[in-house]
Design a protein around this motif. Structure first.
Motif, PDB file in Angstrom:
ATOM      1  N   ASP A   1       0.831  -1.204   0.000  1.00  0.00           N
ATOM      2  CA  ASP A   1       0.000   0.000   0.000  1.00  0.00           C
ATOM      3  C   ASP A   1       0.870   1.260   0.000  1.00  0.00           C
ATOM      4  OD1 ASP A   1      -2.241  -1.530   0.046  1.00  0.00           O
ATOM      5  OD2 ASP A   1      -2.881  -0.984   2.068  1.00  0.00           O
TER       6      ASP A   1
ATOM      7  N   VAL B   1      -0.601   9.666   0.122  1.00  0.00           N
ATOM      8  CA  VAL B   1      -1.433   9.969  -1.036  1.00  0.00           C
ATOM      9  C   VAL B   1      -1.558  11.486  -1.140  1.00  0.00           C
ATOM     10  CG1 VAL B   1      -3.703   9.742  -2.104  1.00  0.00           C
ATOM     11  CG2 VAL B   1      -2.733   7.816  -0.817  1.00  0.00           C
TER      12      VAL B   1
ATOM     13  N   ILE C   1      -3.484  14.520  -3.051  1.00  0.00           N
ATOM     14  CA  ILE C   1      -4.725  14.721  -3.788  1.00  0.00           C
ATOM     15  C   ILE C   1      -4.858  16.194  -4.140  1.00  0.00           C
ATOM     16  CG2 ILE C   1      -7.246  14.489  -3.727  1.00  0.00           C
ATOM     17  CD1 ILE C   1      -6.832  12.355  -1.515  1.00  0.00           C
TER      18      ILE C   1
ATOM     19  N   TYR D   1     -13.060  12.412  -2.085  1.00  0.00           N
ATOM     20  CA  TYR D   1     -11.995  11.635  -2.717  1.00  0.00           C
ATOM     21  C   TYR D   1     -10.990  11.176  -1.661  1.00  0.00           C
ATOM     22  CZ  TYR D   1     -13.864  13.125  -7.187  1.00  0.00           C
ATOM     23  OH  TYR D   1     -14.690  13.309  -8.272  1.00  0.00           O
TER      24      TYR D   1
ATOM     25  N   TYR E   1      -9.942   7.282  -0.749  1.00  0.00           N
ATOM     26  CA  TYR E   1      -8.590   6.765  -0.562  1.00  0.00           C
ATOM     27  C   TYR E   1      -8.395   6.209   0.846  1.00  0.00           C
ATOM     28  CZ  TYR E   1      -6.534   8.067  -5.033  1.00  0.00           C
ATOM     29  OH  TYR E   1      -6.206   8.110  -6.371  1.00  0.00           O
TER      30      TYR E   1
ATOM     31  N   TYR F   1      -6.748   2.735   1.316  1.00  0.00           N
ATOM     32  CA  TYR F   1      -5.434   2.696   1.952  1.00  0.00           C
ATOM     33  C   TYR F   1      -5.497   3.436   3.293  1.00  0.00           C
ATOM     34  CZ  TYR F   1      -4.461   1.784  -2.988  1.00  0.00           C
ATOM     35  OH  TYR F   1      -4.486   1.291  -4.271  1.00  0.00           O
TER      36      TYR F   1
ATOM     37  N   GLN G   1      -2.418  11.524   4.119  1.00  0.00           N
ATOM     38  CA  GLN G   1      -3.026  12.224   2.994  1.00  0.00           C
ATOM     39  C   GLN G   1      -2.672  13.704   3.034  1.00  0.00           C
ATOM     40  OE1 GLN G   1      -7.254  11.441   3.296  1.00  0.00           O
ATOM     41  NE2 GLN G   1      -7.059   9.424   2.342  1.00  0.00           N
TER      42      GLN G   1
ATOM     43  N   HIS H   1      -2.730  12.009  -7.063  1.00  0.00           N
ATOM     44  CA  HIS H   1      -4.004  12.089  -7.792  1.00  0.00           C
ATOM     45  C   HIS H   1      -4.295  13.557  -8.064  1.00  0.00           C
ATOM     46  CE1 HIS H   1      -8.218  10.325  -8.486  1.00  0.00           C
ATOM     47  NE2 HIS H   1      -8.309  11.615  -8.797  1.00  0.00           N
TER      48      HIS H   1
ATOM     49  N   TRP I   1     -12.655   3.381  -8.551  1.00  0.00           N
ATOM     50  CA  TRP I   1     -11.704   2.936  -7.539  1.00  0.00           C
ATOM     51  C   TRP I   1     -11.039   1.630  -7.950  1.00  0.00           C
ATOM     52  CZ3 TRP I   1     -10.083   6.646  -4.810  1.00  0.00           C
ATOM     53  CH2 TRP I   1     -10.945   7.677  -4.400  1.00  0.00           C
TER      54      TRP I   1
ATOM     55  N   TRP J   1      -2.358   0.993  -9.223  1.00  0.00           N
ATOM     56  CA  TRP J   1      -1.367   1.010  -8.148  1.00  0.00           C
ATOM     57  C   TRP J   1      -0.652  -0.334  -8.042  1.00  0.00           C
ATOM     58  CZ3 TRP J   1       1.485   4.105  -5.397  1.00  0.00           C
ATOM     59  CH2 TRP J   1       2.172   3.585  -4.301  1.00  0.00           C
TER      60      TRP J   1
END
Length: 299
Positions: free
Chosen positions: A35, A39, A41, A55, A59, A63, A68, A120, A283, A290
């Motif tokens: 994983d 992330v 975004i 969003y 995520y 994950y 994030q 993303h 998704w 990924w």
């Protein structure tokens, strides 16, 4: 102290645009070695925090342990700023996502290179801020930003100052600022069209490349965007703000220059509307990309 701006529930504000949320420490959350650790975004132009947060929540479901970093993307701020200003605005992303931790050195050290990062970006304005982050990282660390997957949702579009592009851009800006003005949306769009044209003339007169054009190029510039990262383009032919032909042209350019790129085409969804209309397909495409990016699934 962060500049005063909107709040995003569950996140800590690092600036008026950048927000961070640590990964879940819930013992019941699944932990997989493949994983992502982080992330990033980048929301679409004038996307509201509560909408962009959906969003982030998606995520979090995929994950849960990943940190994030979420970036809000006011259109006017991206369009009417220069690269230096945009780079400064995105510096907090680099600090939040790539701060040296225990056992890690500063810069492009061993610990940093091993991080698993998924990026993303949504719409052209999100892509503008992502490209500014690439520049901020390059200036701070002297290397391309390390990540394994770049998801490009409803982006990139065309950047030439054509009548059709100005119509698309001004419509997007009118939609994002609809609540500011009491008059009909067509009047707002006309005002933004004029502002875009004047800004384009000014940029041309001083020899400055537009934010959109520079950002589109940056995504296919190996000095900024690592070729180690796989691509996933999410788009539809029904998008009225980003022409699908422009997305596919960028896909072809990326592949020609050495990037591995996947595409997922949605049928019937509008601009940045694929997740809302087709969540399973959306998704599932990201999860599959990924796994391919980290070697967990055959290409």
């Amino acid at each position: 102290m962060p500049e005063k701006g909107p709040a995003m529930a569950g996140f800590t504000a690092l600036s008026d645009q950048v927000f961070v949320r640590e990964g879940s420490l819930d013992d019941g959350a699944p932990a997989r070695a493949t994983d992502p650790d982080t992330v990033l975004i980048y929301g679409w132009g004038d996307g509201l925090p509560r909408h962009v947060a959906k969003y982030a929540d998606g995520y979090r479901a995929l994950y849960p342990r990943a940190k994030q970093v979420v970036v809000l993307s006011p259109i006017a701020k991206a369009m009417f700023s220069d690269l230096r200003q945009r780079t400064t605005q995105m510096a907090p992303v680099v600090g939040a996502a790539f701060a040296a931790g225990a056992g890690e050195g500063e810069g492009e050290g061993e610990g940093e290179a091993k991080r698993a990062v998924l990026v993303h970006t949504m719409s052209n304005t999100g892509a503008v801020n992502y490209a500014a982050t690439l520049n901020a990282y390059r200036e701070a660390r002297g290397a391309a930003l390390p990540h394994q997957l770049l998801v490009m949702d409803s982006t990139p579009g065309g950047t030439d100052m054509t009548a059709s592009n100005v119509a698309r851009w001004s419509r997007a800006m009118a939609m994002g600022t609809a609540g500011w003005f009491p008059w009909p949306a067509v009047v707002t769009q006309a005002i933004w069209s004029l502002a875009l044209l004047l800004n384009g003339v000014y940029a041309w007169s001083i020899g400055r490349e537009s934010a959109g054009a520079w950002s589109r190029r940056a995504a296919n510039d190996a000095a900024l965007e690592t070729r180690a990262a796989r691509r996933l383009y999410l788009y539809s032919q029904e998008d009225d703000l980003i022409a699908w032909q422009d997305v596919e042209l960028h896909v072809a350019e990326a592949r020609e220059r050495g990037w591995a790129a996947d595409t997922e085409v949605f049928r019937g969804s509008g601009h940045v509307g694929h997740m809302r209309r087709f969540p399973g397909q959306y998704w599932g495409a990201i999860g599959g990309a990924w796994r391919r990016a980290v070697g967990g699934e055959e290409s």
